[in-house]
Design a protein around this motif. Structure first.
Motif, PDB file in Angstrom:
ATOM      1  N   LEU A 142       0.616  -0.962  -0.068  1.00  0.00           N
ATOM      2  CA  LEU A 142      -0.436   0.096   0.507  1.00  0.00           C
ATOM      3  C   LEU A 142       0.918   0.851   0.005  1.00  0.00           C
ATOM      4  CD1 LEU A 142      -1.588  -2.542   2.009  1.00  0.00           C
ATOM      5  CD2 LEU A 142      -3.134  -0.856   2.342  1.00  0.00           C
ATOM      6  N   THR A 143       0.736   1.728  -0.727  1.00  0.00           N
ATOM      7  CA  THR A 143       1.346   3.032  -1.222  1.00  0.00           C
ATOM      8  C   THR A 143       0.537   4.290  -1.018  1.00  0.00           C
ATOM      9  OG1 THR A 143       2.533   2.445  -2.206  1.00  0.00           O
ATOM     10  CG2 THR A 143       3.357   4.866  -2.499  1.00  0.00           C
ATOM     11  N   GLY A 144       0.795   5.115  -0.113  1.00  0.00           N
ATOM     12  CA  GLY A 144       0.220   7.114  -0.262  1.00  0.00           C
ATOM     13  C   GLY A 144      -1.127   6.777   0.143  1.00  0.00           C
ATOM     14  N   ILE A 145      -1.756   5.716   1.306  1.00  0.00           N
ATOM     15  CA  ILE A 145      -3.044   5.689   0.757  1.00  0.00           C
ATOM     16  C   ILE A 145      -3.405   6.494   2.006  1.00  0.00           C
ATOM     17  CG2 ILE A 145      -4.564   4.004   2.249  1.00  0.00           C
ATOM     18  CD1 ILE A 145      -3.391   2.825  -1.014  1.00  0.00           C
ATOM     19  N   THR A 146      -4.792   7.371   1.537  1.00  0.00           N
ATOM     20  CA  THR A 146      -5.825   8.426   1.960  1.00  0.00           C
ATOM     21  C   THR A 146      -7.004   8.081   1.662  1.00  0.00           C
ATOM     22  OG1 THR A 146      -5.879   9.681   0.496  1.00  0.00           O
ATOM     23  CG2 THR A 146      -3.384  10.202   0.852  1.00  0.00           C
ATOM     24  N   LYS A 147      -7.751   8.908   2.733  1.00  0.00           N
ATOM     25  CA  LYS A 147      -9.015   8.262   3.248  1.00  0.00           C
ATOM     26  C   LYS A 147      -9.412   9.459   3.925  1.00  0.00           C
ATOM     27  CE  LYS A 147     -13.182   6.299   3.016  1.00  0.00           C
ATOM     28  NZ  LYS A 147     -13.512   6.655   1.350  1.00  0.00           N
ATOM     29  N   SER A 148     -10.972   9.890   3.756  1.00  0.00           N
ATOM     30  CA  SER A 148     -11.387  11.488   4.297  1.00  0.00           C
ATOM     31  C   SER A 148     -12.782  10.991   4.916  1.00  0.00           C
ATOM     32  CB  SER A 148     -11.214  12.565   3.624  1.00  0.00           C
ATOM     33  OG  SER A 148      -9.967  12.989   3.512  1.00  0.00           O
ATOM     34  N   PHE A 149     -13.217  11.372   5.824  1.00  0.00           N
ATOM     35  CA  PHE A 149     -14.692  11.533   5.671  1.00  0.00           C
ATOM     36  C   PHE A 149     -15.642  12.181   6.336  1.00  0.00           C
ATOM     37  CE2 PHE A 149     -13.597   7.141   6.974  1.00  0.00           C
ATOM     38  CZ  PHE A 149     -14.206   6.011   5.811  1.00  0.00           C
ATOM     39  N   LEU A 150     -16.205  12.754   5.621  1.00  0.00           N
ATOM     40  CA  LEU A 150     -17.087  14.040   5.383  1.00  0.00           C
ATOM     41  C   LEU A 150     -16.247  15.429   5.671  1.00  0.00           C
ATOM     42  CD1 LEU A 150     -20.050  13.008   8.287  1.00  0.00           C
ATOM     43  CD2 LEU A 150     -20.264  13.562   5.635  1.00  0.00           C
ATOM     44  N   GLY A 151     -14.272  14.882   4.759  1.00  0.00           N
ATOM     45  CA  GLY A 151     -14.243  15.887   4.390  1.00  0.00           C
ATOM     46  C   GLY A 151     -12.933  15.972   5.634  1.00  0.00           C
ATOM     47  N   VAL A 152     -12.761  15.057   6.602  1.00  0.00           N
ATOM     48  CA  VAL A 152     -12.279  15.099   8.144  1.00  0.00           C
ATOM     49  C   VAL A 152     -11.279  14.401   7.638  1.00  0.00           C
ATOM     50  CG1 VAL A 152     -11.384  14.256  10.388  1.00  0.00           C
ATOM     51  CG2 VAL A 152     -13.352  15.593   9.228  1.00  0.00           C
ATOM     52  N   PRO A 153      -9.659  14.218   7.440  1.00  0.00           N
ATOM     53  CA  PRO A 153      -8.867  13.150   6.514  1.00  0.00           C
ATOM     54  C   PRO A 153      -8.565  12.058   8.064  1.00  0.00           C
ATOM     55  CG  PRO A 153      -7.443  15.789   6.873  1.00  0.00           C
ATOM     56  CD  PRO A 153      -9.346  15.403   7.664  1.00  0.00           C
ATOM     57  N   VAL A 154      -8.852  11.177   7.407  1.00  0.00           N
ATOM     58  CA  VAL A 154      -8.164   9.843   8.264  1.00  0.00           C
ATOM     59  C   VAL A 154      -7.369   9.140   8.220  1.00  0.00           C
ATOM     60  CG1 VAL A 154      -9.295   7.936   9.602  1.00  0.00           C
ATOM     61  CG2 VAL A 154     -10.958   9.352   9.011  1.00  0.00           C
ATOM     62  N   LEU A 155      -6.746   8.777   7.332  1.00  0.00           N
ATOM     63  CA  LEU A 155      -5.670   8.338   7.212  1.00  0.00           C
ATOM     64  C   LEU A 155      -5.094   9.520   5.473  1.00  0.00           C
ATOM     65  CD1 LEU A 155      -6.696   4.614   5.643  1.00  0.00           C
ATOM     66  CD2 LEU A 155      -5.710   5.663   7.145  1.00  0.00           C
ATOM     67  N   ARG A 156      -3.289   9.648   6.068  1.00  0.00           N
ATOM     68  CA  ARG A 156      -2.736  10.989   5.446  1.00  0.00           C
ATOM     69  C   ARG A 156      -1.277  10.121   5.003  1.00  0.00           C
ATOM     70  NH1 ARG A 156      -2.561  15.303   9.103  1.00  0.00           N
ATOM     71  NH2 ARG A 156      -1.698  13.752  10.673  1.00  0.00           N
ATOM     72  N   GLY A 157      -1.719   9.940   3.608  1.00  0.00           N
ATOM     73  CA  GLY A 157      -0.413   8.767   2.465  1.00  0.00           C
ATOM     74  C   GLY A 157       0.533   7.624   3.097  1.00  0.00           C
ATOM     75  N   VAL A 158      -0.275   6.708   3.756  1.00  0.00           N
ATOM     76  CA  VAL A 158       0.417   5.509   4.599  1.00  0.00           C
ATOM     77  C   VAL A 158       0.228   4.841   3.790  1.00  0.00           C
ATOM     78  CG1 VAL A 158      -0.442   3.585   6.063  1.00  0.00           C
ATOM     79  CG2 VAL A 158      -1.352   5.830   6.652  1.00  0.00           C
ATOM     80  N   ASP A 159       1.978   4.397   3.882  1.00  0.00           N
ATOM     81  CA  ASP A 159       2.856   2.964   3.493  1.00  0.00           C
ATOM     82  C   ASP A 159       2.241   1.760   4.333  1.00  0.00           C
ATOM     83  OD1 ASP A 159       3.179   5.137   1.296  1.00  0.00           O
ATOM     84  OD2 ASP A 159       5.000   5.077   2.825  1.00  0.00           O
ATOM     85  N   LEU A 160       2.725   1.096   3.073  1.00  0.00           N
ATOM     86  CA  LEU A 160       2.588  -0.460   4.579  1.00  0.00           C
ATOM     87  C   LEU A 160       3.004  -1.710   3.872  1.00  0.00           C
ATOM     88  CD1 LEU A 160       1.891  -1.664   7.308  1.00  0.00           C
ATOM     89  CD2 LEU A 160      -0.418  -2.406   6.189  1.00  0.00           C
ATOM     90  N   GLU A 161       4.254  -2.590   4.241  1.00  0.00           N
ATOM     91  CA  GLU A 161       3.560  -3.482   3.029  1.00  0.00           C
ATOM     92  C   GLU A 161       3.525  -4.571   3.370  1.00  0.00           C
ATOM     93  OE1 GLU A 161       8.146  -3.706   2.143  1.00  0.00           O
ATOM     94  OE2 GLU A 161       8.048  -3.017  -0.385  1.00  0.00           O
ATOM     95  N   LEU A 162       2.778  -6.009   3.119  1.00  0.00           N
ATOM     96  CA  LEU A 162       2.982  -7.261   3.881  1.00  0.00           C
ATOM     97  C   LEU A 162       3.740  -8.353   2.868  1.00  0.00           C
ATOM     98  CD1 LEU A 162      -0.586  -7.074   4.606  1.00  0.00           C
ATOM     99  CD2 LEU A 162       1.159  -6.533   5.832  1.00  0.00           C
ATOM    100  N   ARG A 163       5.188  -8.844   3.495  1.00  0.00           N
ATOM    101  CA  ARG A 163       5.412  -9.957   3.196  1.00  0.00           C
ATOM    102  C   ARG A 163       5.333 -11.840   3.080  1.00  0.00           C
ATOM    103  NH1 ARG A 163      11.351  -7.509   5.124  1.00  0.00           N
ATOM    104  NH2 ARG A 163      10.633  -5.799   3.409  1.00  0.00           N
ATOM    105  N   ALA A 164       5.588 -12.380   2.034  1.00  0.00           N
ATOM    106  CA  ALA A 164       4.831 -13.911   2.674  1.00  0.00           C
ATOM    107  C   ALA A 164       5.651 -14.677   3.429  1.00  0.00           C
ATOM    108  CB  ALA A 164       5.315 -14.771   1.233  1.00  0.00           C
ATOM    109  N   GLY A 165       4.598 -15.098   4.788  1.00  0.00           N
ATOM    110  CA  GLY A 165       5.755 -15.814   5.525  1.00  0.00           C
ATOM    111  C   GLY A 165       5.771 -14.597   6.914  1.00  0.00           C
TER     112      GLY A 165
END
Length: 493
Positions: free
Chosen positions: A4-27
């Motif tokens: 996941l790269t640069g994930i953003t999400k807002s609800f009713l104009g309020v930012p909840v996620l602001r550019g989140v990065d995350l990697e998940l690897r096998a095992g």
């Protein structure tokens, strides 16, 4: 496996996620940490296809993907196991595993195939001790969690996100979950592990990602970042601040509550006292009788033998209402089923005990409400918001406000910080310390030994329904556990 790269999400104009990065690897077990409100749950819902991100990219096996609905994520091999199980207790393990996806043969559910496929999954997971035909409601909680994991595996999940997986487990069941997580990792599953419990994060995870206020802070190998650093990233305060300093010397008042030779069907020979201004910790393994002591004092399971005195007066407390009239308050370990009316408002929950058990009138209670909520720093849209819509930490603060409303002289708290984030824990700890300094006698039950040691002026230890020792402030975890397992010695309680 997932990026996941640069994930953003807002609800009713309020930012909840602001550019989140995350990697998940096998095992790999990848821990996701942050205070309540940091954006962890929203990120999980983005990964599961519940929410579509406003911006950013999701990649699966190096290919960009878009999840319009949860079924898209499920088909891509991503499953979420929520803190509260989604199981039908009167149906079998196999029926729960394939609920809504039952195999069909000649127009009818193929129960033989469903049972055989569930048995194969149990064998693959190394859990042959569970029968596919067993009603789920008859299984212990740890095995119900296995059923949730089987549901994920039955969809060919390669990525499993676990949200507070030990919140509902007893102490002895946590190690069973540890073994299960390790087996999933050995089989190449990528695991995103969301937890507030520092010890299990370090026991299980290879990497840790921290979020704060909806933003990515850091990702680091678990061996390269200390718990103190994780807390500092989460809340901007050091780990030591979790446990406010006690007065030196502790200024203790008179004996507020004393119990002599107390007993009922669950506990025996209880001799203990609580002084005004003191926090007494109560330790013991699951099933040792810790909560039974609290329930006996509070009249839920009344004492059948012994003497209980409060402020020097002998009392026979036969009901919680009687306990409240004598200003004994009890914060139960399960706030959702025993401490709150989830579909009622913050106001109604905060004032329910005062209205029901004490005189003073509704108007006086409503007048005190704003100050009560300020004293515990409840964050809500307003006093009319339903409690079920608050974070776990704010729900616990409402429970505490409910009991502050009756001006307790004795406060019993059972697992007061279970399932809440580090910031909320600091607030609860500071509140408890402040109440003690104001003269309240506090009995604190906790499964987290660092919390018990960090907060208590004395620690009483239980084993098989009896008090087996007393330790002074600052005792070691080893000393507590030695008594709790029946192998140690301590000053007589």
């Amino acid at each position: 496996m997932v990026r996941l790269t640069g994930i953003t999400k807002s609800f009713l104009g309020v930012p909840v996620l602001r550019g989140v990065d995350l990697e998940l690897r096998a095992g790999e077990v990848h821990a996701l940490m942050g205070e309540n409100g940091a954006g962890k749950s929203t990120l999980l819902k983005v990964l599961a296809g519940v929410h579509r991100p406003d911006g950013g990219v999701i990649e699966l096996d190096g290919r960009e993907v878009t999840f319009a609905v949860p079924l898209d994520a499920q088909r891509a091999g991503i499953a979420i196991i929520h803190q509260e199980f989604n199981l039908l207790p009167y149906r079998s393990v196999a029926e729960n595993v394939y609920l809504g996806r039952e195999p069909v043969r000649r127009g009818h559910v193929d129960r033989r195939k469903m049972t055989a496929d569930t048995a194969a999954l149990l064998e693959w997971l190394g859990e042959e001790g569970i029968s596919p035909d067993a009603p789920v409601g008859h299984l212990p909680v740890a095995q119900q969690q296995v059923v949730e994991i089987l549901k994920a595996l039955s969809t060919d999940a390669r990525v499993i996100a676990m949200d507070e997986p030990t919140a509902a487990l007893a102490d002895h069941e946590v190690e069973l979950l540890y073994d299960l997580v390790r087996r999933l990792r050995e089989r190449g599953i990528a695991i995103l592990y969301v937890s507030h419990r520092m010890r299990e994060v370090y026991d299980l995870s290879q990497r840790i990602t921290v979020l704060k206020d909806g933003a990515f802070v850091t990702t680091a190998p678990a061996g390269d970042i200390t718990p103190e650093q994780v807390v500092r990233h989460m809340v901007g305060r050091p780990l030591d601040a979790l446990y406010p300093a006690r007065a030196d010397p502790v200024d203790l008042g008179d004996v507020r509550l004393a119990l002599r030779d107390g007993a009922n069907d669950r506990v025996r020979g209880l001799d203990m006292m609580l002084r005004a201004g003191e926090i007494v910790g109560l330790a013991g393994l699951q099933g040792s009788g810790r909560s039974a002591v609290a329930r006996a004092i509070w009249g839920v399971e009344p004492l059948t033998r012994g003497t209980l005195t409060v402020d020097g007066r002998p009392l026979r407390i036969r009901s919680p209402r009687a306990a409240v009239r004598h200003r004994i308050a009890f914060v139960t370990e399960d706030r959702k089923s025993q401490g709150l009316a989830l579909r009622q408002s913050v106001r109604d929950n905060t004032l329910m005990v005062r209205r029901a058990a004490l005189s003073g009138g509704p108007s006086r209670a409503r007048k005190d409400l704003p100050e009560l909520l300020r004293s515990v720093t409840v964050v809500a849209r307003g006093e009319h918001q339903e409690v079920r819509l608050l974070s776990g930490g704010n729900q616990q603060k409402v429970v505490l406000a409910k009991w502050l409303a009756v001006s307790p002289r004795v406060l019993i708290v059972d697992e007061p910080t279970r399932g809440i984030d580090v910031g909320a824990k600091q607030t609860v700890h500071a509140l408890l310390r402040g109440l003690a300094e104001a003269g309240v006698a506090i009995l604190m039950i906790s499964s987290e030994l660092p919390e018990l040691i960090g907060m208590s002026d004395r620690i009483l230890v239980m084993h098989e329904g009896a008090l087996v020792g007393e330790l002074t402030a600052g005792a070691s975890e080893e000393a507590v556990m030695a008594l709790a397992t029946g192998h140690g010695t301590g000053e007589a309680a």
